[in-house]
Design a protein around this motif. Structure first.
Motif, PDB file in Angstrom:
ATOM      1  N   GLY A 128       0.807  -1.221   0.000  1.00  0.00           N
ATOM      2  CA  GLY A 128       0.000   0.000   0.000  1.00  0.00           C
ATOM      3  C   GLY A 128       0.832   1.260   0.000  1.00  0.00           C
ATOM      4  N   GLY A 129       2.150   1.137   0.029  1.00  0.00           N
ATOM      5  CA  GLY A 129       3.020   2.311   0.014  1.00  0.00           C
ATOM      6  C   GLY A 129       2.781   3.213   1.201  1.00  0.00           C
ATOM      7  N   THR A 130       2.761   4.520   0.980  1.00  0.00           N
ATOM      8  CA  THR A 130       2.584   5.459   2.090  1.00  0.00           C
ATOM      9  C   THR A 130       1.155   5.468   2.618  1.00  0.00           C
ATOM     10  N   ASN A 131       0.216   4.850   1.893  1.00  0.00           N
ATOM     11  CA  ASN A 131      -1.163   4.749   2.369  1.00  0.00           C
ATOM     12  C   ASN A 131      -1.425   3.431   3.090  1.00  0.00           C
ATOM     13  N   GLY A 132      -0.427   2.559   3.139  1.00  0.00           N
ATOM     14  CA  GLY A 132      -0.582   1.261   3.779  1.00  0.00           C
ATOM     15  C   GLY A 132      -0.660   1.379   5.290  1.00  0.00           C
ATOM     16  N   VAL A 133      -1.108   0.310   5.904  1.00  0.00           N
ATOM     17  CA  VAL A 133      -1.298   0.279   7.355  1.00  0.00           C
ATOM     18  C   VAL A 133       0.021   0.479   8.094  1.00  0.00           C
ATOM     19  N   VAL A 134       1.072  -0.211   7.657  1.00  0.00           N
ATOM     20  CA  VAL A 134       2.370  -0.109   8.327  1.00  0.00           C
ATOM     21  C   VAL A 134       2.913   1.306   8.217  1.00  0.00           C
ATOM     22  N   ALA A 135       2.846   1.885   7.039  1.00  0.00           N
ATOM     23  CA  ALA A 135       3.347   3.246   6.830  1.00  0.00           C
ATOM     24  C   ALA A 135       2.590   4.247   7.705  1.00  0.00           C
ATOM     25  N   GLN A 136       1.295   4.083   7.827  1.00  0.00           N
ATOM     26  CA  GLN A 136       0.510   4.996   8.655  1.00  0.00           C
ATOM     27  C   GLN A 136       0.888   4.873  10.128  1.00  0.00           C
ATOM     28  N   GLN A 137       1.139   3.649  10.583  1.00  0.00           N
ATOM     29  CA  GLN A 137       1.550   3.445  11.977  1.00  0.00           C
ATOM     30  C   GLN A 137       2.928   4.060  12.219  1.00  0.00           C
ATOM     31  N   LEU A 138       3.855   3.844  11.283  1.00  0.00           N
ATOM     32  CA  LEU A 138       5.206   4.387  11.444  1.00  0.00           C
ATOM     33  C   LEU A 138       5.197   5.913  11.440  1.00  0.00           C
ATOM     34  N   GLY A 139       4.249   6.501  10.743  1.00  0.00           N
ATOM     35  CA  GLY A 139       4.138   7.954  10.703  1.00  0.00           C
ATOM     36  C   GLY A 139       3.645   8.553  11.997  1.00  0.00           C
ATOM     37  N   ASN A 140       3.165   7.732  12.907  1.00  0.00           N
ATOM     38  CA  ASN A 140       2.635   8.207  14.177  1.00  0.00           C
ATOM     39  C   ASN A 140       3.624   8.061  15.330  1.00  0.00           C
ATOM     40  N   ILE A 141       4.909   7.916  15.008  1.00  0.00           N
ATOM     41  CA  ILE A 141       5.932   7.715  16.036  1.00  0.00           C
ATOM     42  C   ILE A 141       6.791   8.964  16.152  1.00  0.00           C
ATOM     43  N   GLU A 142       6.922   9.472  17.380  1.00  0.00           N
ATOM     44  CA  GLU A 142       7.861  10.561  17.645  1.00  0.00           C
ATOM     45  C   GLU A 142       9.076   9.959  18.355  1.00  0.00           C
ATOM     46  N   ILE A 143      10.245  10.488  18.038  1.00  0.00           N
ATOM     47  CA  ILE A 143      11.490   9.954  18.579  1.00  0.00           C
ATOM     48  C   ILE A 143      12.018  10.912  19.630  1.00  0.00           C
ATOM     49  N   GLU A 144      12.218  10.398  20.831  1.00  0.00           N
ATOM     50  CA  GLU A 144      12.802  11.219  21.891  1.00  0.00           C
ATOM     51  C   GLU A 144      14.270  11.482  21.598  1.00  0.00           C
ATOM     52  N   PRO A 145      14.803  12.616  22.049  1.00  0.00           N
ATOM     53  CA  PRO A 145      16.240  12.849  21.891  1.00  0.00           C
ATOM     54  C   PRO A 145      17.040  11.749  22.595  1.00  0.00           C
ATOM     55  N   ILE A 146      18.192  11.402  22.011  1.00  0.00           N
ATOM     56  CA  ILE A 146      19.049  10.351  22.548  1.00  0.00           C
ATOM     57  C   ILE A 146      20.384  10.994  22.906  1.00  0.00           C
ATOM     58  N   ALA A 147      20.892  10.699  24.084  1.00  0.00           N
ATOM     59  CA  ALA A 147      22.106  11.345  24.589  1.00  0.00           C
ATOM     60  C   ALA A 147      23.354  10.949  23.807  1.00  0.00           C
ATOM     61  N   GLY A 148      24.275  11.901  23.689  1.00  0.00           N
ATOM     62  CA  GLY A 148      25.596  11.641  23.140  1.00  0.00           C
ATOM     63  C   GLY A 148      25.677  11.713  21.630  1.00  0.00           C
ATOM     64  N   LYS A 149      26.918  11.596  21.136  1.00  0.00           N
ATOM     65  CA  LYS A 149      27.153  11.644  19.694  1.00  0.00           C
ATOM     66  C   LYS A 149      26.493  10.457  19.001  1.00  0.00           C
ATOM     67  N   ALA A 150      26.637   9.266  19.589  1.00  0.00           N
ATOM     68  CA  ALA A 150      25.996   8.081  19.019  1.00  0.00           C
ATOM     69  C   ALA A 150      24.483   8.254  18.994  1.00  0.00           C
ATOM     70  N   GLY A 151      23.937   8.878  20.025  1.00  0.00           N
ATOM     71  CA  GLY A 151      22.499   9.131  20.084  1.00  0.00           C
ATOM     72  C   GLY A 151      22.045  10.096  19.004  1.00  0.00           C
ATOM     73  N   TRP A 152      22.820  11.138  18.802  1.00  0.00           N
ATOM     74  CA  TRP A 152      22.493  12.112  17.762  1.00  0.00           C
ATOM     75  C   TRP A 152      22.499  11.451  16.390  1.00  0.00           C
ATOM     76  N   LEU A 153      23.537  10.645  16.116  1.00  0.00           N
ATOM     77  CA  LEU A 153      23.631   9.957  14.832  1.00  0.00           C
ATOM     78  C   LEU A 153      22.489   8.958  14.645  1.00  0.00           C
ATOM     79  N   THR A 154      22.188   8.193  15.683  1.00  0.00           N
ATOM     80  CA  THR A 154      21.124   7.188  15.599  1.00  0.00           C
ATOM     81  C   THR A 154      19.760   7.851  15.435  1.00  0.00           C
ATOM     82  N   ARG A 155      19.511   8.908  16.186  1.00  0.00           N
ATOM     83  CA  ARG A 155      18.226   9.612  16.068  1.00  0.00           C
ATOM     84  C   ARG A 155      18.045  10.181  14.664  1.00  0.00           C
ATOM     85  N   ASN A 156      19.106  10.760  14.103  1.00  0.00           N
ATOM     86  CA  ASN A 156      19.011  11.279  12.738  1.00  0.00           C
ATOM     87  C   ASN A 156      18.757  10.169  11.733  1.00  0.00           C
ATOM     88  N   ALA A 157      19.402   9.020  11.917  1.00  0.00           N
ATOM     89  CA  ALA A 157      19.169   7.880  11.020  1.00  0.00           C
ATOM     90  C   ALA A 157      17.730   7.388  11.143  1.00  0.00           C
TER      91      ALA A 157
END
Length: 173
Positions: free
Chosen positions: A29-58
């Motif tokens: 279903g692409g961006t209209n599919g069930v999985v895509a819609q669920q993933l679009g409803n996730i907010e990512i908390e900040p992650i500490a440190g350089k590794a956290g910054w890189l992982t959060r951006n990824a």
């Protein structure tokens, strides 16, 4: 000729078996599919440190393609980044290092703060320690960048599987 007919018959039979299996595309279903819609409803908390910054951006790079209107879940990630030497010369100098990045992450439903998913992800990379300290530090940084992308890929894949399972379990489906 008989050989050709037998091969075609086998090919048709195998095609019918494959069509009957329960494999389904994860992102159907692409961006209209069930999985895509669920993933679009996730907010990512900040992650500490350089590794956290890189992982959060990824993570953001992968999840922003599915951006939804309103966050229903919060992703909390705690990282453990280690470098350990394991190749040792006769003069006790380290020649090889292993950088390990491990993540413990939780997906929390915002409406009632219930932890919906609690899992781990991780990867490691080998680094050659050379005579140039600058080159070794650059290799360690490059390893961290690559590891953060790999860990983010693992997290997004697990979140996608969770989203599909939730969609199949919900009464609306």
């Amino acid at each position: 000729m008989r050989d050709m007919i037998a091969r075609i018959t086998i090919l048709v039979a195998l095609s019918a078996l494959l069509a009957g299996c329960s494999l389904r595309p994860l992102y159907a279903g692409g961006t209209n599919g069930v999985v895509a819609q669920q993933l679009g409803n996730i907010e990512i908390e900040p992650i500490a440190g350089k590794a956290g910054w890189l992982t959060r951006n990824a993570l953001k790079d992968q999840l922003e393609a599915f951006e939804g209107q309103q966050a229903k879940y919060r992703l909390i990630v705690a990282l453990e980044d280690k470098i350990a030497g394991f190749g040792v010369r006769g003069d006790d100098r380290i020649t090889r290092e292993r950088r390990t990045l491990r993540a413990r992450y939780q997906l929390v439903r915002l409406s009632d703060s219930v932890v919906m998913l609690d899992a781990t992800a991780g990867s490691d990379a080998g680094i050659d320690v050379v005579s140039s300290e600058y080159a070794t530090i650059a290799a360690e940084d490059t390893a961290l960048e690559n590891l953060s992308v790999r860990v983010a890929n693992q997290i997004v894949t697990r979140l996608s599987l969770f989203a599909r399972t939730e969609a199949n379990a919900s009464p609306e489906s």
